[in-house]
Design an enzyme around this catalytic site. Structure first.
Site, PDB file in Angstrom:
ATOM      1  N   ASN A   9     -27.880  36.857  36.561  1.00  0.00           N
ATOM      2  CA  ASN A   9     -28.098  35.790  35.580  1.00  0.00           C
ATOM      3  C   ASN A   9     -29.103  34.811  36.166  1.00  0.00           C
ATOM      4  O   ASN A   9     -28.762  33.952  36.970  1.00  0.00           O
ATOM      5  CB  ASN A   9     -26.770  35.092  35.259  1.00  0.00           C
ATOM      6  CG  ASN A   9     -26.923  33.939  34.282  1.00  0.00           C
ATOM      7  OD1 ASN A   9     -28.017  33.650  33.809  1.00  0.00           O
ATOM      8  ND2 ASN A   9     -25.831  33.268  33.985  1.00  0.00           N
ATOM      9  N   ARG A  88     -28.276  39.018  32.111  1.00  0.00           N
ATOM     10  CA  ARG A  88     -28.032  38.084  31.011  1.00  0.00           C
ATOM     11  C   ARG A  88     -29.364  37.477  30.590  1.00  0.00           C
ATOM     12  O   ARG A  88     -30.101  36.933  31.408  1.00  0.00           O
ATOM     13  CB  ARG A  88     -27.092  36.965  31.451  1.00  0.00           C
ATOM     14  CG  ARG A  88     -26.950  35.859  30.389  1.00  0.00           C
ATOM     15  CD  ARG A  88     -26.226  34.657  30.928  1.00  0.00           C
ATOM     16  NE  ARG A  88     -26.204  33.563  29.954  1.00  0.00           N
ATOM     17  CZ  ARG A  88     -26.763  32.369  30.150  1.00  0.00           C
ATOM     18  NH1 ARG A  88     -27.396  32.121  31.278  1.00  0.00           N
ATOM     19  NH2 ARG A  88     -26.705  31.437  29.228  1.00  0.00           N
ATOM     20  N   HIS A 177     -24.149  31.370  23.865  1.00  0.00           N
ATOM     21  CA  HIS A 177     -22.799  31.702  24.337  1.00  0.00           C
ATOM     22  C   HIS A 177     -22.244  32.939  23.616  1.00  0.00           C
ATOM     23  O   HIS A 177     -21.032  33.164  23.596  1.00  0.00           O
ATOM     24  CB  HIS A 177     -21.822  30.522  24.160  1.00  0.00           C
ATOM     25  CG  HIS A 177     -22.137  29.342  25.024  1.00  0.00           C
ATOM     26  ND1 HIS A 177     -22.043  28.048  24.567  1.00  0.00           N
ATOM     27  CD2 HIS A 177     -22.555  29.258  26.306  1.00  0.00           C
ATOM     28  CE1 HIS A 177     -22.383  27.208  25.534  1.00  0.00           C
ATOM     29  NE2 HIS A 177     -22.699  27.926  26.597  1.00  0.00           N
ATOM     30  N   ARG A 237     -26.446  17.064  28.103  1.00  0.00           N
ATOM     31  CA  ARG A 237     -27.181  17.145  26.844  1.00  0.00           C
ATOM     32  C   ARG A 237     -26.555  16.218  25.811  1.00  0.00           C
ATOM     33  O   ARG A 237     -25.333  16.098  25.722  1.00  0.00           O
ATOM     34  CB  ARG A 237     -27.182  18.579  26.306  1.00  0.00           C
ATOM     35  CG  ARG A 237     -27.909  19.584  27.170  1.00  0.00           C
ATOM     36  CD  ARG A 237     -27.903  20.953  26.508  1.00  0.00           C
ATOM     37  NE  ARG A 237     -28.506  21.974  27.365  1.00  0.00           N
ATOM     38  CZ  ARG A 237     -27.919  23.105  27.706  1.00  0.00           C
ATOM     39  NH1 ARG A 237     -26.701  23.393  27.263  1.00  0.00           N
ATOM     40  NH2 ARG A 237     -28.550  23.972  28.476  1.00  0.00           N
ATOM     41  N   GLU A 382     -17.979  36.588  30.793  1.00  0.00           N
ATOM     42  CA  GLU A 382     -19.267  37.088  30.337  1.00  0.00           C
ATOM     43  C   GLU A 382     -19.780  38.218  31.221  1.00  0.00           C
ATOM     44  O   GLU A 382     -20.419  39.152  30.735  1.00  0.00           O
ATOM     45  CB  GLU A 382     -20.273  35.935  30.296  1.00  0.00           C
ATOM     46  CG  GLU A 382     -19.930  34.873  29.256  1.00  0.00           C
ATOM     47  CD  GLU A 382     -20.687  33.584  29.455  1.00  0.00           C
ATOM     48  OE1 GLU A 382     -21.605  33.323  28.653  1.00  0.00           O
ATOM     49  OE2 GLU A 382     -20.367  32.838  30.395  1.00  0.00           O
TER      50      GLU A 382
END
Length: 397
Positions: A9, A88, A177, A237, A382
């Protein structure tokens, strides 16, 4: 026996990795290369319960993968069990609706999506090329965060702006996601066999956070948009806000749009409100000690999460299940409690004792007996989904 998948990733300044075996059920080793591109870059390996941290003399993604290769050369039994590599990929645009074996055409497709994810997709491409260099001949698979949301209807994914921007530039909601949501949907189907025919809300809450409505096993709406900035308030964020605020920030600080966006992406959210940390654990400790700003940040996070859960629920026929996942969703009983309190109009009720005593890292049911909706805590995985997709595609060669 070749049954292991190296999962990579690549972020803009980091590279996470894990080696999964036995159909993805066993993690042989894992780790992270952090602060790549800086003078303080390190790589950490976790193997057999022990952590080993090394400072990188060459701070690059290429050197990080080279260090993984050197580690594997010292553990030949693990190296020789590798059947492939799974990557990913943050953004697949409208090009990729499912995971794919990587070839030059796929790399070009990922590159074409780089305008939608300029921080992530170039790093992914770099990671793919480096992995091909150090592991020649091994099949590699791309798994996209956006692919699960390709089932959204036009009413959900189009922005109410002139259609030419969609036709010519593909500006639309994509969502993220997706690998996590796909995993949760499959796990819930095992725990509640009828859930794949029901309405499911999922809150994936971590430093990056989003919600998703899953209708009969398919994504019907999600909170993130063309980028991960849309939707919930997150660690750093801002989430969604009045677009004109960007101009106000630019004028107030006399800065560029890029600099203003950097504030919304990296200096806002929990960090911006608390002026203390983007880490939920730090803020909860501060809240307990009486820090009102930390409590305000957490409560704002919870309120906005509840609003987006309610919003995405409009695509469902019923709210049969609510699932909390991600680092915050799995571990913060306080935020789960406040979020559900905000959803009381839907008769969604927690059992306080079950919520407070949910076992870390385990599946828990935490709904009150009279709740209209089953409430779950389900740890996401994941890496497992990436490994399973890679195994399936590689075995189909």
């Amino acid at each position: 026996m070749k049954d292991s998948i190296l999962v990579i990733n690549c972020g803009s300044s980091s590279l996470k990795f894990a080696m999964l075996a036995n159909s993805g059920q066993d993690t042989l080793f894992e780790g992270i290369a952090d602060q790549l591109g800086s003078d303080n870059s390190t790589i950490t390996f976790k193997y057999q319960g022990q952590k080993e941290l090394t400072h990188l003399t060459v701070s690059s993604h290429e050197n990080a993968v080279e260090q993984i290769k050197l580690w594997l050369d010292q553990h030949a039994d693990i190296r020789d069990s590798m059947m492939g590599i799974g990557h990913r990929i943050v953004h697949g645009g409208e090009t990729f609706g499912q995971s794919v074996l990587i070839d030059e055409e796929v790399i070009n497709g990922i590159r074409e999506c780089s305008s939608l994810a300029p921080l992530h997709n170039p790093a992914h491409i770099q990671g793919i090329h480096v992995a091909m260099n150090f592991f020649p001949g091994l099949p590699q698979v791309a798994v996209f965060d956006t692919s699960f949301h390709q089932t959204l209807s036009q009413e959900q994914y189009l922005y109410p702006i002139p259609m030419e921007f969609y036709r010519e530039h593909h500006f639309r909601k994509y969502g993220f996601h997706g690998t996590s949501y796909r995993y949760i949907s499959q796990q819930l189907a095992k725990l509640a066999p009828n859930s794949d025919q029901q309405g499911v809300l999922v809150a994936h809450l971590g430093n990056g956070a989003s919600t998703c409505a899953i209708h009969h096993g398919l994504s019907s709406d999600t909170s993130m948009g063309i980028t991960p900035l849309e939707g919930l308030m997150m660690g750093t964020r801002s989430g969604s806000l009045d677009p004109s605020l960007l101009t106000f920030i630019m004028q107030a600080k006399n800065i560029s749009a890029e600099e203003a966006l950097n504030i919304l992406n990296k200096q806002s959210g929990l960090l911006g409100i608390s002026e203390l940390s983007n880490d939920c654990r730090t803020l909860e400790d501060a809240m307990v000690s009486g820090d009102e700003r930390a409590k305000l940040a957490l409560d704002m996070f919870a309120v906005r999460t509840a609003k987006y859960l309610a919003s995405t629920a409009t695509t469902l026929e019923s709210i049969d299940h609510l699932v909390f996942t991600g680092g915050i969703g799995e571990n913060s009983s306080y935020l789960r409690q406040v979020i559900c309190q905000q959803l009381r109009a839907f008769n969604i009720k927690l059992d306080a004792a079950l919520n407070d005593n949910a076992t870390r890292g385990k599946v828990s049911r935490i709904a009150a007996a009279d709740s209209a909706t089953q409430i779950w805590v389900i740890p996401t995985n994941e890496e497992l989904m990436i490994a399973l997709d890679a195994i399936s595609l590689i075995q189909g060669l």
